[in-house]
Design an enzyme around this catalytic site. Structure first.
Site, mmCIF file in Angstrom:
data_model
loop_
_atom_site.group_PDB
_atom_site.id
_atom_site.type_symbol
_atom_site.label_atom_id
_atom_site.label_comp_id
_atom_site.label_asym_id
_atom_site.label_seq_id
_atom_site.Cartn_x
_atom_site.Cartn_y
_atom_site.Cartn_z
ATOM 1 N N SER A 117 -88.240 26.593 48.248
ATOM 2 C CA SER A 117 -88.514 25.871 47.011
ATOM 3 C C SER A 117 -87.338 25.967 46.052
ATOM 4 O O SER A 117 -86.652 26.995 45.981
ATOM 5 C CB SER A 117 -89.762 26.448 46.336
ATOM 6 O OG SER A 117 -89.932 25.931 45.033
ATOM 7 N N TYR A 142 -87.374 19.528 43.050
ATOM 8 C CA TYR A 142 -88.202 18.901 42.026
ATOM 9 C C TYR A 142 -87.389 17.845 41.288
ATOM 10 O O TYR A 142 -86.185 17.696 41.491
ATOM 11 C CB TYR A 142 -88.727 19.944 41.040
ATOM 12 C CG TYR A 142 -89.853 20.776 41.585
ATOM 13 C CD1 TYR A 142 -91.080 20.198 41.888
ATOM 14 C CD2 TYR A 142 -89.700 22.140 41.811
ATOM 15 C CE1 TYR A 142 -92.130 20.957 42.393
ATOM 16 C CE2 TYR A 142 -90.742 22.906 42.310
ATOM 17 C CZ TYR A 142 -91.948 22.303 42.600
ATOM 18 O OH TYR A 142 -92.979 23.049 43.103
ATOM 19 N N THR A 168 -90.362 16.617 45.803
ATOM 20 C CA THR A 168 -91.736 16.737 45.314
ATOM 21 C C THR A 168 -91.901 15.879 44.070
ATOM 22 O O THR A 168 -91.162 16.044 43.096
ATOM 23 C CB THR A 168 -92.081 18.198 44.995
ATOM 24 O OG1 THR A 168 -92.026 18.956 46.206
ATOM 25 C CG2 THR A 168 -93.471 18.319 44.405
ATOM 26 N N LYS A 264 -92.811 14.214 49.058
ATOM 27 C CA LYS A 264 -93.945 15.139 49.039
ATOM 28 C C LYS A 264 -94.827 14.869 47.824
ATOM 29 O O LYS A 264 -94.329 14.843 46.690
ATOM 30 C CB LYS A 264 -93.451 16.580 49.018
ATOM 31 C CG LYS A 264 -94.552 17.621 49.064
ATOM 32 C CD LYS A 264 -93.948 19.025 49.113
ATOM 33 C CE LYS A 264 -95.016 20.092 49.245
ATOM 34 N NZ LYS A 264 -95.849 20.210 48.047
ATOM 35 N N HIS A 288 -100.724 18.920 46.141
ATOM 36 C CA HIS A 288 -100.102 20.123 45.584
ATOM 37 C C HIS A 288 -101.076 21.307 45.591
ATOM 38 O O HIS A 288 -101.109 22.118 44.667
ATOM 39 C CB HIS A 288 -99.608 19.864 44.157
ATOM 40 C CG HIS A 288 -98.364 20.631 43.811
ATOM 41 N ND1 HIS A 288 -97.107 20.107 43.904
ATOM 42 C CD2 HIS A 288 -98.193 21.906 43.384
ATOM 43 C CE1 HIS A 288 -96.209 21.000 43.537
ATOM 44 N NE2 HIS A 288 -96.847 22.115 43.228
#
Length: 422
Positions: A117, A142, A168, A264, A288
């Site tokens: 991540s 992100y 994401t 995602k 999520h």
């Protein structure tokens, strides 16, 4: 080194639910609730699990299978020993000092793809150094406002051999996680009286915390320092709700031909089709983990419609599903309903919280054994055979109480995913 109570709990764990209880006993309350919680009333969190329970597996007997079965799968252009993989999750070192490196080592041991991540507490370079150079690894990004910072994050991934990327897109507005609010959740922990009291009740976690360097979002910290940001200001200002499809396509182009790119956070056929049109190689069906939009559908429930919207089997684009996976049978159901691979987060994090790298190893062992048993009892020898049989319209997975004849669809066999499967 695990203390004796943690080691005993880990050794006696026979399923992921046992690992969850072991993690709850070992971890700081603020940390465990961050892992365990969902948004608002946690309806979607429960819905994710209930959706798998409502699906039945219909076995074929006398299949003549001989163990060990071949559970290998190819997805995101990588050959993996198992059809599930590590979903990117924030802050692994808050659960145990082994952190992302420990998870990555356990993943490499089991032939499982690792995902890091953006909000990890280890930087890409640290993860890359912990596992074999050619082991499949994905970097999750992100949506940020500052394009220079995005490029810096991508550069860290590229320079350290990450061969896949996931953007994401369901966190541009942050979900309302009420357990975190009640607990005063922060990274790193704030030294309030309540948090100190909870730390006293979790001595193994507290010793782990005090004996190691204070954890922080490592890759973000590197990027923020490079752009002359303070870390606090970066976290406050970085997320960009205005990010749109043009920006997403820009990111695909920035990554270039270094490997596949997944979108995602998709829950509708319309967004799945747009993702393909904008150049994404994979669609990641996800809510999520029930942590964002409350009362959104379970990902496994919308997966078949998304697969049909993209044309059934034989797609250039791949499908990944996550959310609510707790058993090997859940992984099997995800594959049978159209996913090329199943991502999981909470199961391995429960293992990490319960016992570090050894706990993650235990989680993967449990899921692998459950998955092989489920394949064998269903009468399917390989993931490739599962795909062929579903493609022929065999109703191996059905919603409880629904018969295959309730789905009259003469075109199902051609499309590959209809005809009573869901």
């Amino acid at each position: 080194m695990l203390n004796a109570p943690s080691a005993r709990r880990l050794e006696s764990a026979v399923n992921i639910a046992d690992l969850r209880l072991a993690a709850r006993q070992r971890a700081h309350r603020m940390v465990f609730d961050y892992l365990d919680a969902g948004a608002d009333d946690e309806i979607t969190l429960r819905r994710n699990k209930d959706a798998y329970s409502s699906l039945e597996l219909h076995p074929r007997v006398l299949a003549g299978l001989k163990p060990p079965l071949d559970l290998s799968a190819r997805f995101m252009r990588s050959e993996c020993a198992l059809p599930f993989f590590v979903s990117p999750t924030a802050g692994s070192k808050m659960f145990h000092a082994d952190g992302e490196q420990g998870v990555a080592r356990a993943a490499a041991k089991h032939g499982v793809m690792y995902s890091l991540s953006t909000m990890g507490t280890s930087a890409p370079a640290e993860v890359a150094a912990a596992i074999p150079p050619k082991h499949p690894k994905l970097f999750q990004l992100y949506v940020w406002k500052d394009r220079a910072l995005v490029r810096d994050m991508l550069r860290q991934a590229m320079d350290n051999g990450f061969d896949a990327l996931a953007l994401t897109v369901d966190l541009t507005w942050y979900g309302n996680r009420e357990r975190d609010v009640r607990n005063g959740f922060t990274v790193p922990p704030a030294y309030t009286l309540r948090q100190i009291a909870d730390a006293v009740r979790a001595p193994a976690w507290s010793w782990d915390f005090l004996a190691n360097e204070e954890y922080a979002y490592a890759a973000v910290k590197l990027a923020a320092e490079g752009a002359f940001y303070t870390l606090v200001a970066f976290i406050r200002d970085a997320f960009d709700p205005s990010f749109d499809w043009d920006d997403a396509e820009w990111l695909v182009n920035e990554w270039g031909d270094r490997g596949p790119v997944a979108l995602k956070g998709v829950l509708t056929p319309e967004d799945a089709r747009l993702a393909v049109e904008r150049g994404f190689d994979a669609v990641w069906v996800s809510n999520h983990g029930g942590r964002q939009l409350e009362t959104s559908p379970a990902a496994i429930d919308v997966l078949p419609n998304i697969r049909d919207a993209l044309g059934g089997t034989g797609l250039a684009v791949e499908l990944v599903v996550d959310g609510g996976v707790q058993r090997g049978t859940d992984v099997l159901k995800g594959l049978a309903l159209g996913a090329d691979a199943v991502a999981l987060g909470k199961p391995y994090l429960y293992g990490l919280g319960a016992g570090g790298e050894a706990g993650v190893d235990r989680a993967f062992t449990i899921l692998r054994d459950e998955l092989e048993r489920a394949f064998g009892l269903l009468g399917v020898g390989t993931t490739a055979e599962l795909r062929r049989r579903i493609g022929r319209g065999e109703g191996l997975v059905r919603r409880r109480g629904v018969s295959a004849r309730d789905f009259p669809d003469p075109g199902a066999a051609e499309r590959g995913w209809g005809g009573g499967i869901f």
